[in-house]
Design a protein around this motif. Sequence first.
Motif, PDB file in Angstrom:
ATOM      1  N   ASP A  25      -4.996   5.200  -1.816  1.00  0.00           N
ATOM      2  CA  ASP A  25      -3.778   4.587  -2.327  1.00  0.00           C
ATOM      3  C   ASP A  25      -3.236   5.428  -3.481  1.00  0.00           C
ATOM      4  N   ALA A  26      -2.051   5.983  -3.306  1.00  0.00           N
ATOM      5  CA  ALA A  26      -1.467   6.855  -4.321  1.00  0.00           C
ATOM      6  C   ALA A  26      -1.116   6.117  -5.601  1.00  0.00           C
ATOM      7  N   ARG A  27      -1.091   4.790  -5.564  1.00  0.00           N
ATOM      8  CA  ARG A  27      -0.806   4.021  -6.780  1.00  0.00           C
ATOM      9  C   ARG A  27      -1.962   4.076  -7.764  1.00  0.00           C
ATOM     10  N   HIS A  28      -3.146   4.397  -7.288  1.00  0.00           N
ATOM     11  CA  HIS A  28      -4.346   4.402  -8.144  1.00  0.00           C
ATOM     12  C   HIS A  28      -4.492   5.778  -8.807  1.00  0.00           C
ATOM     13  N   ILE A  29      -3.519   6.121  -9.621  1.00  0.00           N
ATOM     14  CA  ILE A  29      -3.460   7.464 -10.193  1.00  0.00           C
ATOM     15  C   ILE A  29      -4.684   7.755 -11.052  1.00  0.00           C
ATOM     16  N   GLN A  30      -5.059   6.830 -11.913  1.00  0.00           N
ATOM     17  CA  GLN A  30      -6.153   7.105 -12.831  1.00  0.00           C
ATOM     18  C   GLN A  30      -7.473   7.324 -12.099  1.00  0.00           C
ATOM     19  N   ALA A  31      -7.734   6.516 -11.085  1.00  0.00           N
ATOM     20  CA  ALA A  31      -8.977   6.683 -10.319  1.00  0.00           C
ATOM     21  C   ALA A  31      -8.999   8.028  -9.609  1.00  0.00           C
ATOM     22  N   LEU A  32      -7.878   8.397  -8.993  1.00  0.00           N
ATOM     23  CA  LEU A  32      -7.807   9.681  -8.297  1.00  0.00           C
ATOM     24  C   LEU A  32      -7.900  10.841  -9.276  1.00  0.00           C
ATOM     25  N   SER A  33      -7.216  10.706 -10.409  1.00  0.00           N
ATOM     26  CA  SER A  33      -7.251  11.773 -11.414  1.00  0.00           C
ATOM     27  C   SER A  33      -8.645  11.951 -11.978  1.00  0.00           C
ATOM     28  N   ASN A  34      -9.322  10.852 -12.268  1.00  0.00           N
ATOM     29  CA  ASN A  34     -10.692  10.947 -12.790  1.00  0.00           C
ATOM     30  C   ASN A  34     -11.604  11.666 -11.811  1.00  0.00           C
ATOM     31  N   HIS A  35     -11.444  11.366 -10.538  1.00  0.00           N
ATOM     32  CA  HIS A  35     -12.304  11.985  -9.528  1.00  0.00           C
ATOM     33  C   HIS A  35     -12.027  13.482  -9.398  1.00  0.00           C
ATOM     34  N   LEU A  36     -10.749  13.861  -9.402  1.00  0.00           N
ATOM     35  CA  LEU A  36     -10.388  15.250  -9.143  1.00  0.00           C
ATOM     36  C   LEU A  36     -10.523  16.146 -10.373  1.00  0.00           C
ATOM     37  N   ASP A  91       5.047  11.707  -9.823  1.00  0.00           N
ATOM     38  CA  ASP A  91       6.355  11.774  -9.177  1.00  0.00           C
ATOM     39  C   ASP A  91       6.492  10.639  -8.174  1.00  0.00           C
ATOM     40  N   LEU A  92       5.442  10.398  -7.396  1.00  0.00           N
ATOM     41  CA  LEU A  92       5.433   9.276  -6.449  1.00  0.00           C
ATOM     42  C   LEU A  92       5.558   7.939  -7.172  1.00  0.00           C
ATOM     43  N   ALA A  93       4.853   7.790  -8.282  1.00  0.00           N
ATOM     44  CA  ALA A  93       4.891   6.521  -9.018  1.00  0.00           C
ATOM     45  C   ALA A  93       6.301   6.204  -9.493  1.00  0.00           C
ATOM     46  N   GLY A  94       6.997   7.217 -10.013  1.00  0.00           N
ATOM     47  CA  GLY A  94       8.359   6.999 -10.453  1.00  0.00           C
ATOM     48  C   GLY A  94       9.288   6.664  -9.297  1.00  0.00           C
ATOM     49  N   LYS A  95       9.158   7.391  -8.200  1.00  0.00           N
ATOM     50  CA  LYS A  95      10.004   7.137  -7.037  1.00  0.00           C
ATOM     51  C   LYS A  95       9.756   5.751  -6.467  1.00  0.00           C
ATOM     52  N   ARG A  96       8.510   5.340  -6.416  1.00  0.00           N
ATOM     53  CA  ARG A  96       8.179   4.034  -5.855  1.00  0.00           C
ATOM     54  C   ARG A  96       8.763   2.898  -6.689  1.00  0.00           C
ATOM     55  N   MET A 103       0.841  -1.193   0.000  1.00  0.00           N
ATOM     56  CA  MET A 103       0.000   0.000   0.000  1.00  0.00           C
ATOM     57  C   MET A 103       0.883   1.251   0.000  1.00  0.00           C
ATOM     58  N   ALA A 104       0.319   2.340  -0.482  1.00  0.00           N
ATOM     59  CA  ALA A 104       0.996   3.631  -0.481  1.00  0.00           C
ATOM     60  C   ALA A 104      -0.057   4.688  -0.182  1.00  0.00           C
ATOM     61  N   LEU A 105      -0.529   4.655   1.051  1.00  0.00           N
ATOM     62  CA  LEU A 105      -1.643   5.516   1.425  1.00  0.00           C
ATOM     63  C   LEU A 105      -1.181   6.954   1.619  1.00  0.00           C
ATOM     64  N   ILE A 106      -1.954   7.876   1.084  1.00  0.00           N
ATOM     65  CA  ILE A 106      -1.646   9.299   1.237  1.00  0.00           C
ATOM     66  C   ILE A 106      -1.999   9.721   2.657  1.00  0.00           C
ATOM     67  N   LYS A 107      -0.997  10.247   3.375  1.00  0.00           N
ATOM     68  CA  LYS A 107      -1.256  10.653   4.756  1.00  0.00           C
ATOM     69  C   LYS A 107      -1.261  12.161   4.950  1.00  0.00           C
ATOM     70  N   SER A 108      -0.746  12.916   3.986  1.00  0.00           N
ATOM     71  CA  SER A 108      -0.829  14.371   4.113  1.00  0.00           C
ATOM     72  C   SER A 108      -0.780  15.027   2.741  1.00  0.00           C
ATOM     73  N   VAL A 109      -1.447  16.186   2.650  1.00  0.00           N
ATOM     74  CA  VAL A 109      -1.449  17.016   1.445  1.00  0.00           C
ATOM     75  C   VAL A 109      -0.978  18.400   1.874  1.00  0.00           C
ATOM     76  N   LYS A 110       0.160  18.819   1.346  1.00  0.00           N
ATOM     77  CA  LYS A 110       0.752  20.088   1.747  1.00  0.00           C
ATOM     78  C   LYS A 110       0.860  21.003   0.532  1.00  0.00           C
ATOM     79  N   THR A 111       0.494  22.271   0.709  1.00  0.00           N
ATOM     80  CA  THR A 111       0.719  23.276  -0.331  1.00  0.00           C
ATOM     81  C   THR A 111       1.751  24.275   0.164  1.00  0.00           C
ATOM     82  N   ILE A 112       2.552  24.769  -0.777  1.00  0.00           N
ATOM     83  CA  ILE A 112       3.642  25.682  -0.460  1.00  0.00           C
ATOM     84  C   ILE A 112       3.651  26.797  -1.496  1.00  0.00           C
ATOM     85  N   ARG A 113       3.740  28.023  -1.045  1.00  0.00           N
ATOM     86  CA  ARG A 113       3.901  29.149  -1.946  1.00  0.00           C
ATOM     87  C   ARG A 113       4.675  30.252  -1.241  1.00  0.00           C
ATOM     88  N   VAL A 114       5.156  31.211  -2.028  1.00  0.00           N
ATOM     89  CA  VAL A 114       5.912  32.335  -1.463  1.00  0.00           C
ATOM     90  C   VAL A 114       5.345  33.632  -2.030  1.00  0.00           C
TER      91      VAL A 114
END
Length: 400
Positions: free
Chosen positions: A58-69, A95-100, A1-12
């Motif tokens: 699960d961050a591995r399910h890119i297509q399902a998450l992308s379709n929803h968002l 980026d996560l998929a490549g790193k994993r 599993m690769a469950l998403i545990k946090s979503v962080k945004t950063i700007r300056v």
Amino acid sequence: MALIKSVKTIRVKQYPNLIWVQLETDDGLIGLGESFRGASAIEATIHDEMSSSLIGKDARHIQALSNHLSKPYLGFNASGVETRAASAIDIALWDLAGKRSGVPVFEALGGASRLGVDVYNTCAGYNFNSSAVGNKRRDIGKDDVASGAYDDQIAFMRDAGELAISLLDEGYKAMKIWPFDVFANKNRHRISREDLKSGLAPFEKVRKAVGDKIDIMCELHSLWGGQAAESICRGLEDFGVAWVEDPLHKMDDNYELSMLRSRVDVPICGSETLAGVSSYKDMLSAGAVDFVMVDVAWCGGLSEARKIAALAEAFNKPLAPHDCTGPVTLVAGMHLALHAPTAIYQEVVRASMATWYRDLIDGLPEVKQGMLHAGSEPGLGITLSEGLLQRDDLIVRESV
């Protein structure tokens, strides 16, 4: 599993149009994404509307998450704030998929069509798009002074021929300029003969200086009505431009765009402003363009961009990812261009790459002899710099 545990945004505050997204998973990986324009609105959309759909998934399910968002009840098939927010998240998921998997994103997308891609230089200055957005950044006055060797927007308005020589000396094979923008403020539906002649002058200087040794693209920034756009395109016919980009005020008007294309003898490119594969299907089915441009941070992310690239291939059209916005978008576009069969160019701004892009991220690729080349680093191969993360004007928001 690769469950998403946090979503962080950063700007300056210094770069109010840019926003970065970091997705952290329970296996200790962090994925990086980016979008541009309306950063504070994107931040609110991500945390108030999207994060709850990501946490625990699960961050591995890119297509399902992308379709929803990327297909919300409102904002579907448009490059509004919902799609820009979804794009940043989707880039981070890849980026996560490549790193994993321990592979670069272009390999995760399905493998390389090439290991290097030609670039063209968008002849912008050091501050183009980095702060305020508007026509003022396109209006070079007589008192403007170049702030460095790569202040290319001033250069193309003053001596485009000398600029072309400079680019050729560094190995660039193509350049893009936009000398007509300032005249659209007068009347976007008409351009006078005097203004037309003035706008054509930089193209003439390039051809006199270097002949046909460099490709020239003309950017019209979706500023013009049909008749004025046709006048400009006809004027450009004598200079062998590689393409005229986004000539019409409404780049989703496929009928008018196809009519323009049928009346002029210059290739038409479109459009960084579009989002969703359906918009591109309609544009290509109408015979409206010769070149397909896509911005991975605006169209729905790499997931949607990959489909658009496949559509370009099906219609036998060249593809050119856009970047005049931010360093993560540039790198994500490069990975798409390395993967996509019909990709011919990745856009770069050498002024940005030499300065503030490098202040923001580590691992930025270098242009060598007019090309960007594939690396072996997993994921996008870049990270936000420590200097960025320690800035006093940093704005961070996190959902867990």
